[in-house]
Motif scaffolding. Structure first.
Motif, PDB file in Angstrom:
ATOM      1  N   TRP A   1     -13.198  -1.927 -17.253  1.00  0.00           N
ATOM      2  CA  TRP A   1     -12.701  -0.852 -16.336  1.00  0.00           C
ATOM      3  C   TRP A   1     -11.444  -1.552 -15.617  1.00  0.00           C
ATOM      4  O   TRP A   1     -11.172  -2.447 -15.473  1.00  0.00           O
ATOM      5  N   LEU A   2     -10.509  -0.447 -15.575  1.00  0.00           N
ATOM      6  CA  LEU A   2      -9.205  -0.781 -14.958  1.00  0.00           C
ATOM      7  C   LEU A   2      -9.284   0.543 -13.633  1.00  0.00           C
ATOM      8  O   LEU A   2      -9.415   1.334 -13.697  1.00  0.00           O
ATOM      9  N   VAL A   3      -9.178  -0.367 -12.255  1.00  0.00           N
ATOM     10  CA  VAL A   3      -9.342   0.320 -11.174  1.00  0.00           C
ATOM     11  C   VAL A   3      -8.200   0.037 -10.261  1.00  0.00           C
ATOM     12  O   VAL A   3      -7.796  -1.191 -10.095  1.00  0.00           O
ATOM     13  N   ALA A   4      -7.348   1.249  -9.777  1.00  0.00           N
ATOM     14  CA  ALA A   4      -6.249   1.197  -8.811  1.00  0.00           C
ATOM     15  C   ALA A   4      -6.857   1.453  -7.392  1.00  0.00           C
ATOM     16  O   ALA A   4      -7.324   2.566  -7.294  1.00  0.00           O
ATOM     17  N   ALA A   5      -6.882   0.916  -6.642  1.00  0.00           N
ATOM     18  CA  ALA A   5      -7.655   1.012  -5.097  1.00  0.00           C
ATOM     19  C   ALA A   5      -6.418   1.081  -4.093  1.00  0.00           C
ATOM     20  O   ALA A   5      -5.700   0.187  -4.118  1.00  0.00           O
ATOM     21  N   PRO A   6      -6.425   2.043  -3.319  1.00  0.00           N
ATOM     22  CA  PRO A   6      -5.253   2.292  -2.244  1.00  0.00           C
ATOM     23  C   PRO A   6      -5.919   1.456  -1.184  1.00  0.00           C
ATOM     24  O   PRO A   6      -7.039   1.266  -0.796  1.00  0.00           O
TER      25      PRO A   6
ATOM     26  N   GLY B   1       0.757  -1.202   0.170  1.00  0.00           N
ATOM     27  CA  GLY B   1       0.078  -0.164   0.096  1.00  0.00           C
ATOM     28  C   GLY B   1       0.884   1.385   0.069  1.00  0.00           C
ATOM     29  O   GLY B   1       0.497   2.166  -0.553  1.00  0.00           O
ATOM     30  N   ASP B   2       1.832   1.160   0.574  1.00  0.00           N
ATOM     31  CA  ASP B   2       2.927   2.485   0.616  1.00  0.00           C
ATOM     32  C   ASP B   2       3.381   2.614  -0.805  1.00  0.00           C
ATOM     33  O   ASP B   2       4.108   3.809  -0.994  1.00  0.00           O
ATOM     34  N   LYS B   3       3.216   1.800  -1.611  1.00  0.00           N
ATOM     35  CA  LYS B   3       3.574   2.285  -3.146  1.00  0.00           C
ATOM     36  C   LYS B   3       2.637   2.491  -3.966  1.00  0.00           C
ATOM     37  O   LYS B   3       2.973   2.486  -5.274  1.00  0.00           O
ATOM     38  N   PHE B   4       1.538   2.755  -3.542  1.00  0.00           N
ATOM     39  CA  PHE B   4       0.501   2.949  -4.532  1.00  0.00           C
ATOM     40  C   PHE B   4       0.699   4.104  -5.460  1.00  0.00           C
ATOM     41  O   PHE B   4       0.376   4.169  -6.432  1.00  0.00           O
ATOM     42  N   ASN B   5       1.204   5.264  -5.052  1.00  0.00           N
ATOM     43  CA  ASN B   5       1.691   6.163  -5.973  1.00  0.00           C
ATOM     44  C   ASN B   5       2.612   5.862  -7.124  1.00  0.00           C
ATOM     45  O   ASN B   5       2.206   6.133  -8.170  1.00  0.00           O
TER      46      ASN B   5
ATOM     47  N   ALA C   1       2.996   4.180 -12.764  1.00  0.00           N
ATOM     48  CA  ALA C   1       3.529   3.008 -13.757  1.00  0.00           C
ATOM     49  C   ALA C   1       2.308   2.751 -14.658  1.00  0.00           C
ATOM     50  O   ALA C   1       2.347   2.678 -15.896  1.00  0.00           O
ATOM     51  N   MET C   2       0.947   2.763 -14.135  1.00  0.00           N
ATOM     52  CA  MET C   2      -0.133   2.404 -14.846  1.00  0.00           C
ATOM     53  C   MET C   2      -0.214   3.826 -15.919  1.00  0.00           C
ATOM     54  O   MET C   2      -0.822   3.425 -17.058  1.00  0.00           O
ATOM     55  N   ILE C   3      -0.267   5.142 -15.233  1.00  0.00           N
ATOM     56  CA  ILE C   3      -0.253   6.225 -16.207  1.00  0.00           C
ATOM     57  C   ILE C   3       0.578   6.074 -17.208  1.00  0.00           C
ATOM     58  O   ILE C   3       0.446   6.328 -18.481  1.00  0.00           O
ATOM     59  N   THR C   4       1.939   5.655 -17.064  1.00  0.00           N
ATOM     60  CA  THR C   4       3.115   5.578 -18.260  1.00  0.00           C
ATOM     61  C   THR C   4       2.601   4.518 -19.337  1.00  0.00           C
ATOM     62  O   THR C   4       2.668   4.718 -20.426  1.00  0.00           O
ATOM     63  N   LYS C   5       1.938   3.330 -18.635  1.00  0.00           N
ATOM     64  CA  LYS C   5       1.469   2.186 -19.620  1.00  0.00           C
ATOM     65  C   LYS C   5      -0.009   2.593 -20.258  1.00  0.00           C
ATOM     66  O   LYS C   5       0.029   2.348 -21.530  1.00  0.00           O
ATOM     67  N   PHE C   6      -0.939   3.047 -19.483  1.00  0.00           N
ATOM     68  CA  PHE C   6      -2.264   3.317 -20.258  1.00  0.00           C
ATOM     69  C   PHE C   6      -2.725   4.747 -20.360  1.00  0.00           C
ATOM     70  O   PHE C   6      -3.603   4.909 -20.802  1.00  0.00           O
ATOM     71  N   GLY C   7      -1.897   5.768 -20.034  1.00  0.00           N
ATOM     72  CA  GLY C   7      -2.242   7.162 -20.247  1.00  0.00           C
ATOM     73  C   GLY C   7      -2.939   7.701 -19.184  1.00  0.00           C
ATOM     74  O   GLY C   7      -3.064   7.027 -18.098  1.00  0.00           O
ATOM     75  N   SER C   8      -3.479   8.929 -19.189  1.00  0.00           N
ATOM     76  CA  SER C   8      -4.226   9.682 -18.036  1.00  0.00           C
ATOM     77  C   SER C   8      -5.346   8.893 -17.762  1.00  0.00           C
ATOM     78  O   SER C   8      -6.198   8.409 -18.380  1.00  0.00           O
ATOM     79  N   PRO C   9      -5.571   8.887 -16.399  1.00  0.00           N
ATOM     80  CA  PRO C   9      -6.768   8.060 -15.862  1.00  0.00           C
ATOM     81  C   PRO C   9      -7.874   9.115 -16.047  1.00  0.00           C
ATOM     82  O   PRO C   9      -8.032  10.278 -16.556  1.00  0.00           O
ATOM     83  N   ASP C  10      -9.302   8.602 -15.836  1.00  0.00           N
ATOM     84  CA  ASP C  10     -10.380   8.989 -16.006  1.00  0.00           C
ATOM     85  C   ASP C  10     -10.445  10.464 -15.255  1.00  0.00           C
ATOM     86  O   ASP C  10     -10.048  10.668 -14.036  1.00  0.00           O
ATOM     87  N   ASP C  11     -11.262  11.599 -15.850  1.00  0.00           N
ATOM     88  CA  ASP C  11     -11.710  12.410 -15.063  1.00  0.00           C
ATOM     89  C   ASP C  11     -12.913  12.203 -14.246  1.00  0.00           C
ATOM     90  O   ASP C  11     -13.540  11.115 -14.453  1.00  0.00           O
ATOM     91  N   ALA C  12     -13.526  13.162 -13.595  1.00  0.00           N
ATOM     92  CA  ALA C  12     -14.540  12.892 -12.625  1.00  0.00           C
ATOM     93  C   ALA C  12     -15.811  12.497 -13.685  1.00  0.00           C
ATOM     94  O   ALA C  12     -16.475  11.625 -13.102  1.00  0.00           O
ATOM     95  N   ALA C  13     -16.024  12.870 -14.932  1.00  0.00           N
ATOM     96  CA  ALA C  13     -16.980  12.781 -15.587  1.00  0.00           C
ATOM     97  C   ALA C  13     -17.134  11.390 -16.259  1.00  0.00           C
ATOM     98  O   ALA C  13     -18.134  11.074 -16.643  1.00  0.00           O
TER      99      ALA C  13
ATOM    100  N   SER D   1     -14.797   4.184  -5.672  1.00  0.00           N
ATOM    101  CA  SER D   1     -14.773   4.891  -4.696  1.00  0.00           C
ATOM    102  C   SER D   1     -13.963   6.484  -4.953  1.00  0.00           C
ATOM    103  O   SER D   1     -13.349   6.471  -6.237  1.00  0.00           O
ATOM    104  N   SER D   2     -13.911   7.388  -4.278  1.00  0.00           N
ATOM    105  CA  SER D   2     -13.497   8.610  -4.531  1.00  0.00           C
ATOM    106  C   SER D   2     -11.839   8.565  -4.398  1.00  0.00           C
ATOM    107  O   SER D   2     -11.120   9.210  -5.179  1.00  0.00           O
ATOM    108  N   ALA D   3     -11.304   7.482  -3.748  1.00  0.00           N
ATOM    109  CA  ALA D   3      -9.841   7.378  -3.620  1.00  0.00           C
ATOM    110  C   ALA D   3      -9.316   6.409  -4.754  1.00  0.00           C
ATOM    111  O   ALA D   3      -8.168   6.540  -4.981  1.00  0.00           O
ATOM    112  N   ASP D   4     -10.214   5.902  -5.623  1.00  0.00           N
ATOM    113  CA  ASP D   4      -9.821   5.047  -6.509  1.00  0.00           C
ATOM    114  C   ASP D   4      -9.334   5.872  -7.878  1.00  0.00           C
ATOM    115  O   ASP D   4      -9.743   6.863  -8.058  1.00  0.00           O
ATOM    116  N   VAL D   5      -8.316   5.215  -8.344  1.00  0.00           N
ATOM    117  CA  VAL D   5      -7.973   5.962  -9.689  1.00  0.00           C
ATOM    118  C   VAL D   5      -8.333   4.928 -10.879  1.00  0.00           C
ATOM    119  O   VAL D   5      -8.241   3.739 -10.715  1.00  0.00           O
TER     120      VAL D   5
END
Length: 185
Positions: A147-152, A107-111, A116-128, A135-139
């Motif tokens: 759906w691809l979800v990164a959960a802290p 969990g301490d390596k979430f950022n 790494a996911m942004i480098t591989k898959f591009g920018s994550p979704d915006d709020a819309a 959840s609000s903490a998910d990227v």
């Protein structure tokens, strides 16, 4: 010619969020543009739709067990995106992967994982464009059928997770559960 100009003006005004009728009406809200099309993602080289044979070929130590109409495969000691430890879980239905998850990630390596996911898959979704279940903490990243979800980590755990899900499969399961619940009313 006048029709073409009127149509072009209507399109321009609609794109600006203004009503095309030239009256003093309030601005018409414009829906958010759809998220850009992305390549189908993978987790540790596995993609949605892969078969159990493909899972076993990629991870010979995968332990697979049939449960009902599904097969659950698990690979221990498999990190992801900067986390050196973790568990890879794959759910297959009709011999096609419908969900792939990298769980028990540090969990301490979430950022680092998200970077790494942004480098591989591009920018994550915006709020819309976030899936409603996130959840609000998910990227999140979304495609037409995934759906691809990164959960802290949450308060009760120090582990993070990354899950790739077939959104059509989730919708079908939800509809089935709702239909079953309605029959029991």
């Amino acid at each position: 010619m006048r029709k073409e100009l009127t149509l072009a003006l209507a399109i321009v005004l609609a794109g600006c969020g203004k009503a095309a009728d030239h009256q003093d009406s309030a601005a018409v809200p414009v829906a958010a543009a759809p998220a850009p099309v992305r390549a189908i993602p993978d987790i540790r080289g596995l993609k949605l739709g892969d078969s159990q044979a493909q899972v076993s070929a990629r991870f010979p130590t995968a332990a697979c067990e049939a449960k009902g109409g599904q097969v659950l495969c698990q690979v221990n000691g498999t990190g992801y995106g900067g986390s050196e430890s973790g568990i890879l879980q794959i759910i297959l239905e009709s011999d096609h992967a419908v969900a792939i998850g990298a769980k028990a990630l540090e969990g301490d390596k979430f950022n680092l994982i998200v970077s790494a996911m942004i480098t591989k898959f591009g920018s994550p979704d915006d709020a819309a464009h976030r899936p409603a279940m996130a959840s609000s903490a998910d990227v999140t990243w979304t495609g037409d059928h995934w759906w691809l979800v990164a959960a802290p980590h949450d308060e009760g755990s120090s582990f993070a997770g990354v899950t790739l899900i077939n959104s059509d499969w989730v919708d079908a399961r939800l509809k089935s559960k709702l239909s079953g619940a309605a029959k029991n009313l």
